[in-house]
Each structure stands twice: as C-alpha cells, then as structure tokens.
Design a protein around this motif. Sequence first.
Motif, PDB file in Angstrom:
ATOM      1  N   ARG A  31       0.828  -1.208   0.000  1.00  0.00           N
ATOM      2  CA  ARG A  31       0.000   0.000   0.000  1.00  0.00           C
ATOM      3  C   ARG A  31       0.865   1.262   0.000  1.00  0.00           C
ATOM      4  NH1 ARG A  31      -3.455   0.142   4.631  1.00  0.00           N
ATOM      5  NH2 ARG A  31      -4.249   2.040   3.695  1.00  0.00           N
ATOM      6  N   GLU A  32       2.016   1.215   0.680  1.00  0.00           N
ATOM      7  CA  GLU A  32       2.939   2.360   0.667  1.00  0.00           C
ATOM      8  C   GLU A  32       3.511   2.575  -0.734  1.00  0.00           C
ATOM      9  OE1 GLU A  32       5.969   1.692   3.597  1.00  0.00           O
ATOM     10  OE2 GLU A  32       4.524   1.673   5.249  1.00  0.00           O
ATOM     11  N   ARG A  33       3.815   1.485  -1.431  1.00  0.00           N
ATOM     12  CA  ARG A  33       4.393   1.571  -2.770  1.00  0.00           C
ATOM     13  C   ARG A  33       3.347   1.922  -3.832  1.00  0.00           C
ATOM     14  NH1 ARG A  33       7.900  -4.000  -2.422  1.00  0.00           N
ATOM     15  NH2 ARG A  33       9.072  -3.417  -0.572  1.00  0.00           N
ATOM     16  N   LEU A  34       2.093   1.572  -3.556  1.00  0.00           N
ATOM     17  CA  LEU A  34       1.002   1.823  -4.507  1.00  0.00           C
ATOM     18  C   LEU A  34      -0.127   2.572  -3.797  1.00  0.00           C
ATOM     19  CD1 LEU A  34       0.999  -1.795  -6.007  1.00  0.00           C
ATOM     20  CD2 LEU A  34       1.949   0.259  -7.085  1.00  0.00           C
ATOM     21  N   PRO A  35       0.129   3.803  -3.370  1.00  0.00           N
ATOM     22  CA  PRO A  35      -0.838   4.525  -2.533  1.00  0.00           C
ATOM     23  C   PRO A  35      -2.151   4.866  -3.235  1.00  0.00           C
ATOM     24  CG  PRO A  35       0.950   5.980  -3.182  1.00  0.00           C
ATOM     25  CD  PRO A  35       1.331   4.593  -3.638  1.00  0.00           C
ATOM     26  N   ASP A  36      -2.187   4.824  -4.553  1.00  0.00           N
ATOM     27  CA  ASP A  36      -3.411   5.165  -5.271  1.00  0.00           C
ATOM     28  C   ASP A  36      -4.420   4.012  -5.310  1.00  0.00           C
ATOM     29  OD1 ASP A  36      -1.377   3.997  -6.969  1.00  0.00           O
ATOM     30  OD2 ASP A  36      -2.777   4.271  -8.643  1.00  0.00           O
ATOM     31  N   ILE A  37      -4.016   2.833  -4.875  1.00  0.00           N
ATOM     32  CA  ILE A  37      -4.935   1.689  -4.838  1.00  0.00           C
ATOM     33  C   ILE A  37      -5.629   1.675  -3.481  1.00  0.00           C
ATOM     34  CG2 ILE A  37      -5.138  -0.832  -4.942  1.00  0.00           C
ATOM     35  CD1 ILE A  37      -2.695  -0.856  -6.775  1.00  0.00           C
ATOM     36  N   PRO A  38      -6.968   1.745  -3.469  1.00  0.00           N
ATOM     37  CA  PRO A  38      -7.696   1.738  -2.192  1.00  0.00           C
ATOM     38  C   PRO A  38      -7.391   0.469  -1.381  1.00  0.00           C
ATOM     39  CG  PRO A  38      -9.159   2.321  -4.006  1.00  0.00           C
ATOM     40  CD  PRO A  38      -7.861   1.866  -4.615  1.00  0.00           C
ATOM     41  N   PRO A  39      -7.355   0.577  -0.052  1.00  0.00           N
ATOM     42  CA  PRO A  39      -7.003  -0.579   0.785  1.00  0.00           C
ATOM     43  C   PRO A  39      -7.856  -1.821   0.503  1.00  0.00           C
ATOM     44  CG  PRO A  39      -7.051   1.406   2.114  1.00  0.00           C
ATOM     45  CD  PRO A  39      -7.549   1.789   0.747  1.00  0.00           C
ATOM     46  N   ALA A  40      -9.164  -1.675   0.404  1.00  0.00           N
ATOM     47  CA  ALA A  40     -10.021  -2.847   0.169  1.00  0.00           C
ATOM     48  C   ALA A  40      -9.688  -3.507  -1.166  1.00  0.00           C
ATOM     49  CB  ALA A  40     -11.495  -2.440   0.204  1.00  0.00           C
ATOM     50  N   THR A  41      -9.401  -2.694  -2.168  1.00  0.00           N
ATOM     51  CA  THR A  41      -9.024  -3.230  -3.487  1.00  0.00           C
ATOM     52  C   THR A  41      -7.701  -3.968  -3.385  1.00  0.00           C
ATOM     53  OG1 THR A  41     -10.205  -1.432  -4.583  1.00  0.00           O
ATOM     54  CG2 THR A  41      -8.532  -2.581  -5.879  1.00  0.00           C
ATOM     55  N   MET A  42      -6.744  -3.396  -2.672  1.00  0.00           N
ATOM     56  CA  MET A  42      -5.435  -4.024  -2.502  1.00  0.00           C
ATOM     57  C   MET A  42      -5.589  -5.390  -1.829  1.00  0.00           C
ATOM     58  SD  MET A  42      -2.086  -3.865  -2.810  1.00  0.00           S
ATOM     59  CE  MET A  42      -1.621  -2.155  -2.990  1.00  0.00           C
ATOM     60  N   TYR A  43      -6.326  -5.430  -0.722  1.00  0.00           N
ATOM     61  CA  TYR A  43      -6.496  -6.696   0.008  1.00  0.00           C
ATOM     62  C   TYR A  43      -7.202  -7.738  -0.857  1.00  0.00           C
ATOM     63  CZ  TYR A  43      -4.699  -4.735   4.328  1.00  0.00           C
ATOM     64  OH  TYR A  43      -3.877  -4.190   5.282  1.00  0.00           O
ATOM     65  N   ARG A  44      -8.193  -7.328  -1.630  1.00  0.00           N
ATOM     66  CA  ARG A  44      -8.936  -8.260  -2.487  1.00  0.00           C
ATOM     67  C   ARG A  44      -8.015  -8.875  -3.545  1.00  0.00           C
ATOM     68  NH1 ARG A  44     -12.635  -5.034  -3.978  1.00  0.00           N
ATOM     69  NH2 ARG A  44     -11.862  -4.485  -6.026  1.00  0.00           N
ATOM     70  N   HIS A  45      -7.197  -8.042  -4.184  1.00  0.00           N
ATOM     71  CA  HIS A  45      -6.327  -8.546  -5.250  1.00  0.00           C
ATOM     72  C   HIS A  45      -5.143  -9.336  -4.707  1.00  0.00           C
ATOM     73  CE1 HIS A  45      -8.565  -6.959  -8.563  1.00  0.00           C
ATOM     74  NE2 HIS A  45      -8.639  -5.783  -7.962  1.00  0.00           N
ATOM     75  N   VAL A  46      -4.610  -8.937  -3.569  1.00  0.00           N
ATOM     76  CA  VAL A  46      -3.559  -9.742  -2.928  1.00  0.00           C
ATOM     77  C   VAL A  46      -4.136 -11.102  -2.561  1.00  0.00           C
ATOM     78  CG1 VAL A  46      -2.124  -9.976  -0.846  1.00  0.00           C
ATOM     79  CG2 VAL A  46      -2.121  -7.828  -2.133  1.00  0.00           C
ATOM     80  N   GLY A  47      -5.378 -11.117  -2.055  1.00  0.00           N
ATOM     81  CA  GLY A  47      -6.039 -12.386  -1.725  1.00  0.00           C
ATOM     82  C   GLY A  47      -6.224 -13.270  -2.943  1.00  0.00           C
ATOM     83  N   ALA A  48      -6.607 -12.679  -4.075  1.00  0.00           N
ATOM     84  CA  ALA A  48      -6.787 -13.460  -5.305  1.00  0.00           C
ATOM     85  C   ALA A  48      -5.455 -14.048  -5.773  1.00  0.00           C
ATOM     86  CB  ALA A  48      -7.401 -12.591  -6.396  1.00  0.00           C
ATOM     87  N   LEU A  49      -4.381 -13.258  -5.701  1.00  0.00           N
ATOM     88  CA  LEU A  49      -3.062 -13.752  -6.102  1.00  0.00           C
ATOM     89  C   LEU A  49      -2.574 -14.849  -5.158  1.00  0.00           C
ATOM     90  CD1 LEU A  49      -1.463 -10.327  -7.056  1.00  0.00           C
ATOM     91  CD2 LEU A  49      -1.932 -12.220  -8.635  1.00  0.00           C
ATOM     92  N   ALA A  50      -2.842 -14.702  -3.867  1.00  0.00           N
ATOM     93  CA  ALA A  50      -2.434 -15.718  -2.890  1.00  0.00           C
ATOM     94  C   ALA A  50      -3.254 -16.998  -3.086  1.00  0.00           C
ATOM     95  CB  ALA A  50      -2.587 -15.182  -1.478  1.00  0.00           C
TER      96      ALA A  50
END
Length: 175
Positions: A31-50
Amino acid sequence: MTTLDLLLHPVRLRILRTFLDGHPATTAQLRERLPDIPPATMYRHVGALAAAGVLEVLDEKRVRGAVERTYRVSWQHAELGPEARAAMTTEDHRRAFTAFAGGLLADFDHYLATEPADPAADGVTYQQAALWLTDAEMAELVAEVHAAVTARLGRDPGDGRSRRMISLVGMPAEA
C-alpha cells in the motif's frame, strides 16, 4: 479465472511488478508503494493472487489484533509456461504485450516525473538490434540474458544501488 486473466488484471499486474526485485512485502508495504490503490481493493487482489498460488506467505504475525502476512512471488505460478503461451490466441498475446508495454511506459513516465531525472547520469538505455539467429541461437541468447539477470536478483538496497528495471522483447522481424 484463467492464469492469463489473473495476471493481466491491471491492479494485480501492478502488485506483481512491485515484487520484481525479489524482495518480500506485507500488504501494508504494498500500500505504501502503490498509494493510489484503495485498501479494500489491494487486500482483495492480494487475496486473489495468494489463492491462486502466485503469492506465497513467508511469515504471519499479529499486529494490533490482525494477522499481517509477508508475501513473495512464487515465480513458477506467476509466469506463463510454454504450454500456456502456446495455447494463447493472437488476441491474448496482444493483450499481454499491451500490458507489458503499458507497464514500461508507466515506469518511464514515473522516472521522468521524479526530480531531478537525469537519464544520461542514471544509465538509462533503450535500444534495438536486429540479429540473424537460428531458433537454437535465440533460445541460447534468452537463456544467457535470463541467467545474467537472475544472478543479480535479491540484492539489497544500499551501497550505491538504485532499483533498475530491465526489460527484454524478442520477436521475429521482416528482413
């Protein structure tokens, strides 16, 4: 969802690109490296990749009542193998190359927007060469470049090191 669709999603592609240097990261660090991505979106996509095995969990620890996971890329799941590439349609290849080229343009634009950008002093290079190679010679060249880049992955910042992006495109060209 196919592997190609999983990997070519713009947000997931940006997340994966942050791992190109081989260093693990938590979702908070992403999130620090990609601050323009909303937190919920970040968690959702990290979850999909995991869930797909593209990101693997290296460590888990409790932070303020939540579990913080440290991830790294599982490259055998993040790269399309020869069979998957052979099964891609012309349109699939067009989409993949467009995503690749778009990432290059975004990286270069970000670099140029950083003050003071000094391409000559920073060793920026972009060039093309036309080589006459057999299929075996091309495979040998790609293997040599891959080995040279792989040998330098995972180096830590410091000691005068700057994070640098190395990209390679090889394709047939008309004579």
